[in-house]
Scaffold this motif. Sequence first.
Motif, short mmCIF file in Angstrom:
data_model
loop_
_atom_site.label_atom_id
_atom_site.label_comp_id
_atom_site.label_asym_id
_atom_site.label_seq_id
_atom_site.Cartn_x
_atom_site.Cartn_y
_atom_site.Cartn_z
N LEU A 301 12.40 24.78 30.64
CA LEU A 301 12.69 25.80 29.63
C LEU A 301 14.16 25.74 29.21
CD1 LEU A 301 11.75 28.23 27.97
CD2 LEU A 301 12.28 29.68 29.95
N GLN A 302 15.04 25.52 30.18
CA GLN A 302 16.45 25.39 29.85
C GLN A 302 16.71 24.16 28.98
OE1 GLN A 302 19.67 26.03 32.41
NE2 GLN A 302 18.69 27.59 33.67
N GLY A 303 15.98 23.08 29.27
CA GLY A 303 16.12 21.89 28.43
C GLY A 303 15.69 22.15 27.00
N LYS A 304 14.65 22.97 26.82
CA LYS A 304 14.19 23.31 25.47
C LYS A 304 15.19 24.21 24.75
CE LYS A 304 11.15 26.54 24.69
NZ LYS A 304 11.71 27.33 23.56
N ASN A 305 15.79 25.13 25.50
CA ASN A 305 16.72 26.08 24.90
C ASN A 305 18.13 25.51 24.71
OD1 ASN A 305 14.68 28.01 24.88
ND2 ASN A 305 15.27 28.84 26.87
N ASN A 306 18.42 24.39 25.36
CA ASN A 306 19.75 23.79 25.26
C ASN A 306 19.60 22.33 24.85
OD1 ASN A 306 21.70 25.97 26.62
ND2 ASN A 306 19.84 25.84 27.87
N LEU A 307 19.25 22.11 23.60
CA LEU A 307 19.04 20.74 23.12
C LEU A 307 20.34 19.95 23.10
CD1 LEU A 307 16.56 21.42 20.18
CD2 LEU A 307 16.04 20.73 22.53
N SER A 308 21.48 20.63 23.12
CA SER A 308 22.76 19.94 23.17
C SER A 308 23.07 19.41 24.57
CB SER A 308 23.89 20.87 22.73
OG SER A 308 23.95 22.03 23.57
N ALA A 309 22.26 19.78 25.54
CA ALA A 309 22.41 19.29 26.93
C ALA A 309 21.15 18.54 27.32
CB ALA A 309 22.67 20.46 27.87
N PRO A 310 20.97 17.31 26.81
CA PRO A 310 19.71 16.59 27.05
C PRO A 310 19.45 16.26 28.51
CG PRO A 310 21.36 15.15 26.06
CD PRO A 310 21.92 16.53 26.01
N TRP A 311 20.51 16.25 29.36
CA TRP A 311 20.29 15.93 30.76
C TRP A 311 19.40 16.95 31.46
CZ3 TRP A 311 24.95 17.29 28.59
CH2 TRP A 311 25.48 18.53 28.94
N LEU A 312 19.36 18.18 30.96
CA LEU A 312 18.49 19.19 31.56
C LEU A 312 17.02 18.85 31.34
CD1 LEU A 312 20.38 22.47 30.52
CD2 LEU A 312 20.39 21.34 32.74
N GLY A 313 16.66 18.54 30.10
CA GLY A 313 15.28 18.19 29.80
C GLY A 313 14.86 16.90 30.46
N PHE A 314 15.73 15.88 30.43
CA PHE A 314 15.39 14.59 31.03
C PHE A 314 15.22 14.73 32.54
CE2 PHE A 314 17.45 12.54 27.20
CZ PHE A 314 16.27 12.00 26.72
N THR A 315 16.11 15.47 33.19
CA THR A 315 16.00 15.65 34.64
C THR A 315 14.71 16.34 35.02
OG1 THR A 315 18.42 15.77 34.85
CG2 THR A 315 17.11 16.63 36.67
N ALA A 316 14.38 17.42 34.32
CA ALA A 316 13.15 18.15 34.63
C ALA A 316 11.92 17.30 34.35
CB ALA A 316 13.09 19.44 33.81
N PHE A 317 11.95 16.57 33.22
CA PHE A 317 10.79 15.74 32.86
C PHE A 317 10.56 14.64 33.89
CE2 PHE A 317 9.36 11.76 30.91
CZ PHE A 317 8.09 12.13 30.49
N PHE A 318 11.60 13.91 34.23
CA PHE A 318 11.42 12.80 35.17
C PHE A 318 11.10 13.30 36.57
CE2 PHE A 318 13.92 10.40 31.94
CZ PHE A 318 13.03 9.36 31.76
N SER A 319 11.65 14.43 36.98
CA SER A 319 11.32 14.98 38.30
C SER A 319 9.85 15.34 38.38
CB SER A 319 12.18 16.22 38.58
OG SER A 319 13.55 15.91 38.56
#
Length: 345
Positions: A301-319
């Motif tokens: 959810l944080q990755g979706k809300n913070n598209l300027s911080a792609p490491w959040l979405g990538f980390t959650a997705f790959f985990s």
Amino acid sequence: MTLSPITERRLTQFKANKRGYWSFWIFLTLFVLSLMAAVIANDKPLMVQTGGKTYYPFLFLYPETTFGGDFETEADYRDSYVKELITGTDGKKGWILWPPIPYSYDTINYDLGSPPPTQPGFQNLLGTDDQGRDVAARVIYGFRLSVLFGMILTVISSIIGITVGAIQGYYGGKTDLILQRLIEIWHSMPQLYILIIFSALFAPGFWTLLCILLLFSWLSLVDVVRAEFLRARNFDYVRAAAALGVSDPVIMWRHVLPNAMVATVTFMPFILTGSIASLTSLDFLGLGLPAGSPSLGELLLQGKNNLSAPWLGFTAFFSLAIILILLTFIGEAVRDAFDPRKMKM
């Protein structure tokens, strides 16, 4: 310990599936490491030695007065004053041993060079989230929480599903007919909407969420166990046991259940995968664990809300992808191991 020939053949077949075999060891290693999360990622030192005494802050609470301070509250080991009390002004009085990741899942890093979320670096290997918490620590604790939640849910739902399916299949007749109609009605309910409604009505919590997901998770095993019991109840040795006066619970447990367990065990890794995915989905929707809990869904959810911080979405997705892929490969290997058509004689 001597294994039976059929068990040895199943182990051999499981090892023959290299993808599932190595996935099992990788997943087991990651799970064991996650159980040691307090040693790997913690905002308290593993060991403190000062004044000739040794302390273990990650296990026990020590007030500041223990080290010569003024306050009775727990010592803040990051504070320069407490560090000086422990090590001395010359650094020879004692020393502090920190974990590899000196942050817990809820530790806020106030020494960031820029507003959070901050990108990965030497200080925070996977960066920080929008509250300044270390992402690597949250992934480790989130992995442990997700897997433990999934395992508990899988075990309890399997017990309920096996029990209901065994009663239906063994007794048959009206018992089977009535239970089957009730299960069909319950199964036809919109599961996602009911889960969302219950999650919104009750205060979020680990056990509350477990009970809510348990409402439907046990249904996946009922049909498999029911079919096995319907088939096995007419076997000659089962009829012979009944003719000799053996009670129904004993026959079901000792003579029929072992046949049904073959199909049940092959389904368990996939039930575990579905449990973890359900928990992540509810956390992503904001209807899961309490706020602040280490959650892969909340990180998504944080990755979706913070598209300027792609490491959040990538980390959650790959985990999450690694967990589900490993469990799927393990499930395939278990299915092959119990498949009589693939047994090596």
